[in-house]
Motif scaffolding. Structure first.
Motif: not given
Length: 338
Positions: A21-23, A30, A52, A56-57, A59-60, A128, A132
């Motif tokens: 998912l994108s940050v 983006q 949130l 996100e952090r 996931l990256w 993503s 999000i």
């Protein structure tokens, strides 16, 4: 219980993010044209200010940090120790998980950052969702629950609660320095612990000095079947699911809401390599198996994932056959599982 060909195909890394998912806060373009992610953008960020943001952090971080680690997994099948590694070579990730006791099992995955959807003509296919927060809103409640020390590192606890009872809850203890998850607890729909995964040693994680590529654009397959019902928020993932170990008569698709993942297999019922219809336990996962008349032939439908058993049974029971029509991965009506 022998699980046959479909179950053997359902393997994955223990600490990989199920949906990249994108940050929004990352210093990275983006735009729809972006085909690579610069991991150095993570070094330029301050600590996230919200639950949130920490998700996100994390996931990256799973993509961008190279590391070696030792961990333990505690589940219904007991306690097992695991050696983990994550490397990036010329923009391609390589993850390895090796069980150190019990049956010798090694999982390995190589690849790039996944995309959100199938390619449709020239339309952009980002890594993503555009937002999000909008995707998770109404599915989970996220909140921070203080700090703790794990593996000799400071962590912040992230609690993720299901809002509809159609998916499991999570607790993550995230390394405050890197965002890597050092402990994960999976909670069933009643709040009971299903599985615990905890890193006990994390050896000098290093941020990859470069960019990681996005997976190639993949055209939507035209399956003759589709799930007529999926829990709210589940979308089809554009991942390669065919294996040389499977015949052409086995079709397999993957769906996710961003945290939970569901695999759906459909194949003819023939020969001895079939499962008994009903519900099977596979560690923290379940497999709902049905033998149904679809497309003029008896077929085995199997829904697998770390989801409430009633959800998996309903998905398997509502698969529809669409002779001669293109499959739209969309689902029918949504609601409580009976």
């Amino acid at each position: 219980m022998g699980l046959g060909r479909p179950a053997r195909a359902f393997v994955g890394m223990l600490v990989a993010a199920v949906l990249p998912l994108s940050v929004a806060a990352v210093a990275q373009s983006q735009s729809a044209a972006a085909e690579r992610f610069d991991c150095q953008g993570l070094a330029e960020q301050g600590p996230p200010e919200s639950a949130l943001g920490w998700l996100e952090r994390s996931l990256w971080a799973n993509h961008c940090y190279e590391f070696r680690a030792r961990a333990v997994r505690i589940g219904v099948d007991g306690v097992r120790s695991v050696a983990l590694s994550h490397d990036v070579m010329e923009g391609v990730e390589r993850e390895v998980a090796k069980f150190l006791d019990g049956s010798p099992v090694v999982f390995e995955r190589r690849g790039r950052i996944g995309r959100l959807s199938w390619a449709e003509g020239d339309a952009p296919v980002p890594a993503s969702p555009a937002g999000i927060a909008e995707h998770l809103d109404g599915l989970y409640r996220l909140q921070l629950s203080g700090e703790a020390r794990l593996a000799n590192r400071t962590t912040i606890r992230l609690d993720i609660e299901s809002l509809d009872g159609l998916r499991y809850g999570h607790r993550f203890w995230l390394d405050t320095a890197t965002g890597l998850p050092l402990k994960q607890v999976l909670l069933d729909e009643r709040g009971r612990v299903v599985e615990t995964f905890q890193i006990t040693e994390l050896h000098q994680p290093q941020l990859y000095q470069g960019e990681i590529g996005l997976d190639r654009r993949r055209p939507r397959p035209h399956d003759p079947w589709r799930p007529a019902w999926l829990p709210t928020g589940f979308i089809p993932l554009p991942v390669e699911t065919h294996s040389a170990r499977q015949g052409d008569d086995i079709t397999h698709r993957v769906y996710s809401d961003g945290l939970a993942t569901l695999s759906l297999f459909v194949e003819p019922v023939e020969g001895a390599d079939q499962l008994i219809p009903g519900l099977h336990r596979l560690g923290a996962s379940h497999a709902a198996v049905r033998h149904r008349e679809l497309g003029g032939q008896l077929r085995q439908v199997m829904a697998m994932g770390e989801l409430p058993p009633g959800v998996l049974l309903r998905v398997a029971d509502t698969v529809e056959w669409q002779d001669g029509r293109k499959s739209s991965d969309g689902a029918g009506s949504e609601g409580e599982v009976p």
